[in-house]
Write a protein that holds these residues in place. Structure first.
Motif, PDB file in Angstrom:
ATOM      1  N   UNK A   9      58.442  -8.171   9.531  1.00  0.00           N
ATOM      2  CA  UNK A   9      57.953  -8.847  10.730  1.00  0.00           C
ATOM      3  C   UNK A   9      56.669  -9.614  10.492  1.00  0.00           C
ATOM      4  N   UNK A  10      55.707  -8.985   9.804  1.00  0.00           N
ATOM      5  CA  UNK A  10      54.421  -9.630   9.528  1.00  0.00           C
ATOM      6  C   UNK A  10      54.585 -10.892   8.702  1.00  0.00           C
ATOM      7  N   UNK A  11      55.561 -10.883   7.817  1.00  0.00           N
ATOM      8  CA  UNK A  11      55.748 -11.996   6.896  1.00  0.00           C
ATOM      9  C   UNK A  11      56.794 -13.005   7.372  1.00  0.00           C
ATOM     10  N   UNK A  12      57.116 -12.975   8.672  1.00  0.00           N
ATOM     11  CA  UNK A  12      58.006 -13.969   9.249  1.00  0.00           C
ATOM     12  C   UNK A  12      59.461 -13.812   8.867  1.00  0.00           C
ATOM     13  N   UNK A  13      59.856 -12.591   8.520  1.00  0.00           N
ATOM     14  CA  UNK A  13      61.238 -12.339   8.104  1.00  0.00           C
ATOM     15  C   UNK A  13      61.932 -11.459   9.147  1.00  0.00           C
ATOM     16  N   UNK A  14      61.986 -11.978  10.363  1.00  0.00           N
ATOM     17  CA  UNK A  14      62.532 -11.211  11.475  1.00  0.00           C
ATOM     18  C   UNK A  14      63.980 -10.817  11.297  1.00  0.00           C
ATOM     19  N   UNK A  52      60.914  -9.425  15.901  1.00  0.00           N
ATOM     20  CA  UNK A  52      61.674 -10.424  16.671  1.00  0.00           C
ATOM     21  C   UNK A  52      60.730 -11.380  17.381  1.00  0.00           C
ATOM     22  N   UNK A  53      59.654 -10.835  17.926  1.00  0.00           N
ATOM     23  CA  UNK A  53      58.679 -11.637  18.669  1.00  0.00           C
ATOM     24  C   UNK A  53      58.061 -12.716  17.791  1.00  0.00           C
ATOM     25  N   UNK A  54      57.700 -12.352  16.548  1.00  0.00           N
ATOM     26  CA  UNK A  54      57.032 -13.304  15.642  1.00  0.00           C
ATOM     27  C   UNK A  54      58.002 -14.297  15.020  1.00  0.00           C
ATOM     28  N   UNK A  55      59.286 -14.022  15.113  1.00  0.00           N
ATOM     29  CA  UNK A  55      60.274 -14.947  14.542  1.00  0.00           C
ATOM     30  C   UNK A  55      61.097 -15.670  15.600  1.00  0.00           C
ATOM     31  N   UNK A  56      60.808 -15.436  16.869  1.00  0.00           N
ATOM     32  CA  UNK A  56      61.522 -16.101  17.946  1.00  0.00           C
ATOM     33  C   UNK A  56      62.947 -15.631  18.143  1.00  0.00           C
ATOM     34  N   UNK A  80      51.082 -12.807   8.944  1.00  0.00           N
ATOM     35  CA  UNK A  80      50.731 -13.418   7.660  1.00  0.00           C
ATOM     36  C   UNK A  80      51.403 -14.781   7.575  1.00  0.00           C
ATOM     37  N   UNK A  81      50.615 -15.772   7.238  1.00  0.00           N
ATOM     38  CA  UNK A  81      51.117 -17.142   7.072  1.00  0.00           C
ATOM     39  C   UNK A  81      51.158 -17.475   5.581  1.00  0.00           C
ATOM     40  N   UNK A  82      52.328 -17.835   5.099  1.00  0.00           N
ATOM     41  CA  UNK A  82      52.477 -18.312   3.722  1.00  0.00           C
ATOM     42  C   UNK A  82      52.582 -19.838   3.774  1.00  0.00           C
TER      43      UNK A  82
END
Length: 731
Positions: free
Chosen positions: A435-440, A467-471, A716-718
């Protein structure tokens, strides 16, 4: 034989059984050994015994044998005790007191089976034997066996009854409490004059949870000794009643070291400014001799740390005898105060002091590395952790958590997949990592693989947050609908998911649904307000804020973040005057906006920056690099977004200078100053990344062909070299 020695012998309460004719020096040996044992000089007592045995071949008295066995039991010397056992003549072995000493020896050395055989073989069992067996059961964590044995005794004396209360205190169960009350109600009234027994009774009652009964018994006692105060104070702490422990301490006229240790423990439990002041006051008044008590100093250190005074804790620690426990306590304090650099400094000092780190130390080191968030630093330390620590569940969980916060999700996956049977916490940690790394999507897939028995509040929150961080709104809806028991935190996470996607009507319905059976919860409204801010919806933001003020007028500190969000909404919509008015009102209340900080590791050294920071000795080079980067950004089409400026500009400021002065941009510039050809930069920020910085970092990563990883307060933003971000601009 001197009259004085004879009188001592007659009043010693130890039955002296002479089974053979011995010379007078035999008696002297027994007396000397007893004196040494009484002084806890057990090794000296055995040295005396060995010397005598070398020079004499006479059969020893049972008195000397019991003294020798006692010394062996106290120092846990099983081998020597067993040797003495084999030297005992067959007739002496049947002696009840020798048998008692043998039982005590084997119990204290952990050989319960042999002790049991000796006890069972005794034709005549005296109370001391029962006592030795019960004490042994307690030591070997077999409390229920001690109770069973107690129930065989017809007329227990004070010593055996005292042991029974110790057993019940160890069990801490309702059954143990019932037994404690039953035995205490049936024992002779004379037993209540035994203050040691009374102390054990208080300890049993309070540890079994009956504080009221213990308090009543304590108050009824006309004579009180310090251990009674200690038992009550410990009990209060165990029952989360630290203030009562402090009140009781204040009634003690001359507290001993034990009482002061317990007081410091109470202050540590409270962790308040008042507790800190009391800790400092008492520590300044204790006798100098107390400062040599390592346990007291350790408790004082813990109290200072738990009360947030790491500065004085560090000063105290520098004067103490160094131990792994002391290092661990201080590291824990710095961990709580978000000072990871201090933890790493202590770790280096441990090496200088030649103190071997244990599992807890490595756990705190990994936590510190998580806070810093730098790959190269973490790798350099983790590769030196011994393998036998790396297979520990707690360490594996911490490592998964560390690598995901560093943004190295591949390493987190590698560790997780090596765990044979991941537990509930480890599943949650890995889901959170995705979740933190945008892999919802991966987070949801792992959640689906998880056993239903592992589905608890924490793991529900982890997957909904992913889910929240990845829409992934539809997936979140599906998961949420299948949760049987929805807590406040679960509702809040789902509301956050909907609000980020600007689905405000549904989010409002969830709040209404929750409030049908519960009181309003501030975090839900804050999540809604945050979503409205992202949507730049002034009307909705103002409506939510007004609702928050009406529902939670007393939570002034919690309203600060909501006020800042509202001001940001007006500022981002171009109404700087309104935003300024809100900020002025906030300042007048005395509330302070959280300062933005960013830190980064450059050449193995930690650097911290504030917005527009010029404290760095090479700040002129940093700002020159910022100008260079800004020109490159403009050349590649970047337009600075003034909507992310939430205040009026000073005369000497421009939109460009304000946005370029954000803390994470200073950290990035410093990396390029030191390493112009850097291919990977990591920055950790305590606040959310603003929209302009987010867009700028995508371009910087592409222009300089340098991957930039930024961990902000939420995720986390890559920023990849192709100009994209792992969040897909959904933040």
């Amino acid at each position: 034989m001197p009259k004085k020695l004879l009188n001592h012998r007659l009043t010693s309460r130890i039955v002296f059984v002479r089974l053979s004719v011995t010379i007078p020096s035999d008696f002297d040996l027994g007396i000397q050994m007893k004196l040494l044992n009484d002084k806890k000089q057990f090794k000296k007592a055995l040295e005396l015994f060995d010397t005598y045995m070398e020079k004499n071949n006479q059969t020893l008295s049972s008195y000397i044998i019991t003294q020798a066995l006692k010394a062996c039991a106290q120092i846990g010397d099983f081998q020597r005790g067993s040797t003495i056992h084999h030297l005992i003549p067959s007739r002496t072995k049947d002696n009840s007191y020798v048998l008692t000493s043998l039982i005590h020896l084997y119990m204290q050395c952990g050989d319960v089976t042999r002790a049991q055989l000796l006890f069972d073989s005794a034709s005549k069992k005296i109370l001391q034997m029962y006592g030795a067996m019960m004490k042994g059961y307690i030591k070997n964590n077999m409390a229920n066996k001690a109770i069973d044995l107690f129930n065989e005794i017809k007329d227990p004396d004070e010593i055996v009854t005292n042991l029974l209360f110790n057993v019940c205190a160890e069990l801490k169960t309702s059954e143990a409490l019932s037994l404690t009350k039953k035995v205490s109600s049936q024992m002779p009234k004379s037993f209540y004059s035994n203050l040691r027994l009374l102390t054990s009774l208080l300890d049993a009652l309070i540890k079994c949870g009956d504080v009221t009964h213990a308090q009543s018994l304590f108050d009824a006692s006309t004579k009180k000794i310090l251990p009674m105060y200690g038992a009550m104070m410990k009990g209060y702490i165990n029952n989360n009643m630290a203030n009562k422990a402090i009140d009781l301490f204040n009634k003690i006229q001359n507290p001993d070291e034990v009482s002061i240790i317990i007081l410091f423990n109470a202050c540590a439990q409270l962790g308040t400014n008042e507790a800190l002041n009391l800790t400092k006051k008492v520590s300044s008044q204790i006798p100098k001799s107390f400062h040599s008590n390592f346990h007291l100093l350790t408790s004082l250190l813990d109290a200072l740390i738990q009360c947030g005074d790491c500065l004085n804790a560090e000063i105290l620690f520098s004067k103490m005898k160094k131990s792994v426990i002391g290092y661990a306590n201080l590291m824990n304090g710095f961990l709580k105060s978000n000072n990871p650099a201090k933890i790493l400094s202590l770790f280096n000092q441990m090496k200088i002091d030649n103190i071997e780190p244990d599992l807890i130390i490595y756990f705190y080191i990994i936590k510190a590395l998580s806070q810093i968030g730098d790959y190269s630093l973490a790798q350099s330390i983790v590769e030196k952790i011994p393998n036998y620590f790396l297979i520990n569940d707690k360490i594996q969980y911490a490592l998964v958590n560390m690598w995901d916060k560093i943004g190295c999700i591949d390493r987190a996956i590698e560790i997780f997949e090596k765990i044979p049977e991941p537990n509930q916490i480890e599943y949650g940690s890995m889901i959170n990592s995705y979740g933190l790394n945008g892999m919802g999507i991966q987070a949801v897939e792992l959640y689906r693989q998880m056993s239903s028995e592992f589905m608890n509040e924490s793991n529900y929150i982890c997957v909904l947050n992913a889910c929240s961080h990845s829409g992934l709104v539809d997936q979140a809806r599906s998961i949420f609908s299948n949760i049987q028991i929805k807590t406040e935190k679960i509702y809040t996470t789902m509301i956050d998911c909907l609000s980020r996607a600007s689905i405000f009507e549904e989010a409002h319905k969830l709040i209404d649904e929750f409030e049908r059976d519960h009181s309003p919860a501030l975090p839900m409204y804050r999540a809604l307000l945050s979503g409205a801010r992202n949507n730049r919806n002034i009307h909705l933001s103002q409506t939510i804020f007004d609702r928050i003020k009406k529902l939670f007028p007393e939570l002034t500190n919690s309203l600060t973040s909501a006020t800042v969000l509202l001001a940001n909404v007006y500022a981002s919509s171009g109404d700087i005057e309104k935003a300024l008015d809100i900020r002025i009102q906030l300042t007048q209340t005395g509330a302070k906006k959280k300062a933005g900080l960013s830190w980064t590791i450059v050449n193995e050294q930690l650097f911290q920056f504030r917005a527009h920071d010029r404290s760095h000795p090479r700040s002129s080079e940093i700002y020159a690099e910022l100008e260079k980067i800004s020109k490159e950004l403009i050349e590649h089409g970047h337009e600075y977004d003034s909507s992310w400026i939430t205040r009026l500009l000073d005369k000497d400021e421009t939109i460009e200078s304000v946005l370029c002065g954000h803390s994470e941009r200073l950290a990035i510039a410093w990396n390029f100053v030191v390493n112009p050809n850097a291919t990977r930069i990591q920055v950790t920020k305590n606040l959310r990344v603003c929209g302009d910085c987010h867009q700028a970092k995508k371009l910087i990563a592409a222009i300089r062909q340098c991957e930039i990883i930024v961990r902000d307060a939420n995720r986390i933003h890559h920023f990849y070299t192709n100009g994209q971000c792992s969040c897909n601009d959904y933040f």
